[in-house]
Design a protein around this motif. Structure first.
Motif, mmCIF file in Angstrom:
data_model
loop_
_atom_site.group_PDB
_atom_site.id
_atom_site.type_symbol
_atom_site.label_atom_id
_atom_site.label_comp_id
_atom_site.label_asym_id
_atom_site.label_seq_id
_atom_site.Cartn_x
_atom_site.Cartn_y
_atom_site.Cartn_z
ATOM 1 N N LEU A 41 -12.806 164.434 11.795
ATOM 2 C CA LEU A 41 -12.537 163.703 13.027
ATOM 3 C C LEU A 41 -13.780 162.964 13.492
ATOM 4 N N LEU A 45 -11.215 161.428 18.454
ATOM 5 C CA LEU A 45 -10.405 162.219 17.531
ATOM 6 C C LEU A 45 -9.734 161.350 16.470
ATOM 7 N N VAL A 47 -9.012 160.167 12.925
ATOM 8 C CA VAL A 47 -9.077 160.857 11.639
ATOM 9 C C VAL A 47 -9.747 159.901 10.650
ATOM 10 N N HIS A 50 -9.137 162.733 5.092
ATOM 11 C CA HIS A 50 -8.595 164.070 4.864
ATOM 12 C C HIS A 50 -8.427 164.278 3.372
ATOM 13 N N ASN A 70 -5.068 159.120 14.386
ATOM 14 C CA ASN A 70 -5.729 159.805 15.484
ATOM 15 C C ASN A 70 -5.056 161.157 15.711
ATOM 16 N N GLN A 71 -5.856 162.197 15.779
ATOM 17 C CA GLN A 71 -5.321 163.542 15.961
ATOM 18 C C GLN A 71 -4.642 163.706 17.319
ATOM 19 N N THR A 95 -6.988 169.757 22.352
ATOM 20 C CA THR A 95 -7.081 168.325 22.038
ATOM 21 C C THR A 95 -7.448 167.534 23.286
#
Length: 126
Positions: A41, A45, A47, A50, A70-71, A95
């Motif tokens: 992140l 936040l 991303v 991954h 975006n988380q 969050t």
């Protein structure tokens, strides 16, 4: 002394593009080899990357448009997040707290303001 106390430390620019260091990418590969989902992140936040397992288990962020990676957007706007996280309420609270910390570090970041506005409008839980 009062003048010194009022001076704020220089903050890192929050509008610079975020980049993933090659060492961090290599670490994602290590997690992948050990069968552990992982993602990285950035500010707001976002991303940044991954591994394959995280893409399969959580969401394929790299397959999304950049503006949606975006988380926080995932947690509050994607119905799959409620099914994915057994304690969704705690994940949502954590969050939101992380977004508050980012806002404290970068209070004038327009992208963060747009994200918070979007979440406030489209997620009653946010």
């Amino acid at each position: 002394m009062h003048a010194i106390a009022r001076q704020r430390p220089a903050r890192p620019r929050s509008d610079k593009p975020q980049r993933l260091h090659p060492e961090t990418r290599a670490l994602l590969d290590v997690f992948e080899a050990s069968l552990r989902p992982a993602f990285v992140l950035g500010r707001r936040l976002d991303v940044l990357a991954h591994n394959r397992l995280a893409g399969l288990l959580i969401a394929d962020f790299e397959g999304m448009p950049v503006s949606e990676r975006n988380q926080a957007r995932f947690v509050f706007l994607d119905p799959h997040a409620r099914d994915l996280y057994a304690d969704w309420g705690q994940v949502a609270a954590d969050t939101a707290a992380m977004l508050c910390m980012d806002a404290g570090d970068h209070p004038d970041n327009p992208a963060l303001g747009r994200l918070v506005g979007e979440l406030a409008i489209h997620s009653p839980d946010f």
